[in-house]
Write an enzyme that holds these catalytic residues in place. Sequence first.
Site, PDB file in Angstrom:
ATOM      1  N   GLU A  81     -10.562   4.580 -44.672  1.00 38.43           N
ATOM      2  CA  GLU A  81     -11.651   3.800 -44.050  1.00 38.43           C
ATOM      3  C   GLU A  81     -12.597   3.417 -45.173  1.00 38.43           C
ATOM      4  O   GLU A  81     -13.368   4.252 -45.664  1.00 38.43           O
ATOM      5  CB  GLU A  81     -12.404   4.665 -43.024  1.00 38.43           C
ATOM      6  CG  GLU A  81     -11.539   5.207 -41.898  1.00 38.43           C
ATOM      7  CD  GLU A  81     -11.329   4.208 -40.778  1.00 38.43           C
ATOM      8  OE1 GLU A  81     -11.963   3.130 -40.817  1.00 38.43           O
ATOM      9  OE2 GLU A  81     -10.526   4.498 -39.876  1.00 38.43           O
ATOM     10  N   CYS A 141     -21.262   1.003 -43.718  1.00 38.74           N
ATOM     11  CA  CYS A 141     -20.097   0.164 -44.028  1.00 38.74           C
ATOM     12  C   CYS A 141     -20.068  -1.068 -43.146  1.00 38.74           C
ATOM     13  O   CYS A 141     -19.631  -2.127 -43.561  1.00 38.74           O
ATOM     14  CB  CYS A 141     -18.819   0.970 -43.864  1.00 38.74           C
ATOM     15  SG  CYS A 141     -18.634   1.676 -42.223  1.00 38.74           S
TER      16      CYS A 141
HETATM   17  P1  NAD Z   1     -16.913   6.947 -53.068  1.00 45.41           P
HETATM   18  O1  NAD Z   1     -15.595   6.297 -52.923  1.00 45.41           O
HETATM   19  O2  NAD Z   1     -17.598   6.867 -54.364  1.00 45.41           O
HETATM   20  O3  NAD Z   1     -16.814   8.506 -52.709  1.00 45.41           O
HETATM   21  C1  NAD Z   1     -16.379   8.966 -51.453  1.00 45.41           C
HETATM   22  C2  NAD Z   1     -15.878  10.392 -51.589  1.00 45.41           C
HETATM   23  O4  NAD Z   1     -14.744  10.427 -52.436  1.00 45.41           O
HETATM   24  C3  NAD Z   1     -16.867  11.371 -52.185  1.00 45.41           C
HETATM   25  O5  NAD Z   1     -16.801  12.579 -51.466  1.00 45.41           O
HETATM   26  C4  NAD Z   1     -16.350  11.569 -53.610  1.00 45.41           C
HETATM   27  O6  NAD Z   1     -16.677  12.810 -54.179  1.00 45.41           O
HETATM   28  C5  NAD Z   1     -14.858  11.465 -53.403  1.00 45.41           C
HETATM   29  N1  NAD Z   1     -14.063  11.056 -54.561  1.00 45.41           N
HETATM   30  C6  NAD Z   1     -14.434  10.285 -55.604  1.00 45.41           C
HETATM   31  N2  NAD Z   1     -13.388  10.079 -56.433  1.00 45.41           N
HETATM   32  C7  NAD Z   1     -12.334  10.733 -55.911  1.00 45.41           C
HETATM   33  C8  NAD Z   1     -10.971  10.876 -56.282  1.00 45.41           C
HETATM   34  N3  NAD Z   1     -10.464  10.295 -57.376  1.00 45.41           N
HETATM   35  N4  NAD Z   1     -10.152  11.621 -55.501  1.00 45.41           N
HETATM   36  C9  NAD Z   1     -10.619  12.201 -54.378  1.00 45.41           C
HETATM   37  N5  NAD Z   1     -11.910  12.101 -53.963  1.00 45.41           N
HETATM   38  C10 NAD Z   1     -12.752  11.365 -54.718  1.00 45.41           C
HETATM   39  O7  NAD Z   1     -17.815   6.324 -51.910  1.00 45.41           O
HETATM   40  P2  NAD Z   1     -19.366   6.556 -51.644  1.00 45.41           P
HETATM   41  O8  NAD Z   1     -20.147   5.819 -52.674  1.00 45.41           O
HETATM   42  O9  NAD Z   1     -19.622   8.001 -51.419  1.00 45.41           O
HETATM   43  O10 NAD Z   1     -19.541   5.841 -50.218  1.00 45.41           O
HETATM   44  C11 NAD Z   1     -19.863   4.519 -50.036  1.00 45.41           C
HETATM   45  C12 NAD Z   1     -18.635   3.724 -49.645  1.00 45.41           C
HETATM   46  O11 NAD Z   1     -18.086   4.251 -48.431  1.00 45.41           O
HETATM   47  C13 NAD Z   1     -18.930   2.269 -49.345  1.00 45.41           C
HETATM   48  O12 NAD Z   1     -17.960   1.462 -49.941  1.00 45.41           O
HETATM   49  C14 NAD Z   1     -18.837   2.192 -47.830  1.00 45.41           C
HETATM   50  O13 NAD Z   1     -18.530   0.922 -47.336  1.00 45.41           O
HETATM   51  C15 NAD Z   1     -17.759   3.175 -47.555  1.00 45.41           C
HETATM   52  N6  NAD Z   1     -17.795   3.610 -46.159  1.00 45.41           N
HETATM   53  C16 NAD Z   1     -16.796   3.199 -45.297  1.00 45.41           C
HETATM   54  C17 NAD Z   1     -16.846   3.550 -43.939  1.00 45.41           C
HETATM   55  C18 NAD Z   1     -15.772   3.119 -42.963  1.00 45.41           C
HETATM   56  O14 NAD Z   1     -15.673   3.701 -41.879  1.00 45.41           O
HETATM   57  N7  NAD Z   1     -14.953   2.133 -43.274  1.00 45.41           N
HETATM   58  C19 NAD Z   1     -17.908   4.321 -43.476  1.00 45.41           C
HETATM   59  C20 NAD Z   1     -18.900   4.692 -44.366  1.00 45.41           C
HETATM   60  C21 NAD Z   1     -18.833   4.349 -45.710  1.00 45.41           C
END
Ligand code: NAD
Length: 471
Positions: A227, A261
Amino acid sequence: MKVRNPFTGQYDYELKEDTPEMIQKKATEIRTAQKKWQQHSIAERVAVLQKWLTSFTKFQAEIAEQLAVDTARKRISEVETGGIMGLMQAWIYRAPQLYKPPAERPSASAPTVQIGQQWVPYPLVGVISPWNFPLLLALIDTIPALMAGCGVLLKPSEVTPRFMDGLEKSIKAVSELTGVLQLVRGGAEAGKAVVQNADAICFTGSVPTGKKIGAVCAERFIPAFLELGGKDPAIVLADADLEVSTDAVLRSCAGATGQACQSLERIYVDESIHDQFVEEITTKAEKVTMTVNPKEGQMGPLIFEAQAKKIQEQIDDALAKGAKLHTGGKVENINGGLWCRPTVLTNVTHDMKVMTEETFGPVIPIMTFKTKEEGICLANDSIYGLSASVFSTDSDKAIEIASQLEVGAVSINDGSLTNKVYDAEKNSFKESGINGSRMGDAGFLRFFRKKALLIQTAHPETMAHFEEGSS
Ligand code: NAD
């Protein structure tokens, strides 16, 4: 790991990161406990969720307080904890109705064979979540996965980790849960270890991280429910109610400081009402109050410093390329917190980052269109396909346009309704995600693999069946 407080800008919390060895140990413990958990009836698992709801209710105020520090949002944190209790209640009601593996039946293609169908949960689901709605997005997949009989290794974002302390207390108060649901603390490295240890991944986060996780899951041959980000468009037709559309667009763009998001991030307005729309939304945007005094106001600071930089870069890029600023436009440091007023931009084009990259801030870039075909074309001109909005007083026309948008959900005469409606199944299109819906019944059913028991009731065929020349 030192953690920044978004209200003060101070690093006032320390996160003790789990090492890959600690994460592996937790995974092993979950696998052991899950064997028994899976054998429980759905009614028994529902009874445990009921107990968790009771203990969550006991710790709700504490969790909401920690969440309020994580996100610098008091009211939204109360709504978020309340929302989780609603989700628990919803699955307590719905999961037993859905858990109905089909009864044994004869096969249509081989009538002497009886088919017994079993639903087998993934033993260990890894849930990895972001910082914008830390509690909701940590538990939205966790709760139905547990109800399906999976164990869950849950790693929330390292940017907003304080709420985990209260959440963990609520879990530890329910002895049946402690083995099958364990929290992981840490950042990307901890996330990678979760992916390495799980049998299925539910990831909510950015597109770049989602792609990395998807690649590792493909290599490991496990499903990845991704997501990801969005750049949601709104199409405002000439016959739209101006009061309704400006209220909804402003709330959807600037609510939660745009850090959702499904926030609207691109607004396409019929050219005949453009000037009126811009004037109205600018007037409303200027009335939005900030929670600089945390006891009052509607919009908090930006949570994540790196995102604040991106927002400013996008605004500057748009202005440098000829956009017109009507209000807002600056990320300001006020007492250490980073604040951005609702920012209205016109004269924007698809050559600007603000119209192509996810902003995740309270920016409202507005473009015009001459025909509805042009509006649809502009809305679909994106790598993202999360959701969208259409505003019109003619519902047939709105639905016809909605049907042509390449997104998983369309709100009609409102914005971001997917943050309220949990029982409408939807898939993300394009780079906004992949695999089964977390919304609707699929949010539960996707955690089962279907296993067939094929019971021969007649004598099995013999080698004579293959005799050449036999009929
Ligand atoms: P991010 O991708 O930077 O991090 C998300 C999570 O992934 C964190 O817990 C982080 O520690 C972990 N992570 C980072 N690198 C990783 C890796 N290589 N392997 C495994 N885990 C890893 O995202 P963010 O900045 O925390 O969140 C914002 C983003 O989330 C925005 O793009 C937003 O649109 C999206 N989002 C999507 C939805 C949806 O339902 N589609 C909902 C909310 C937020």
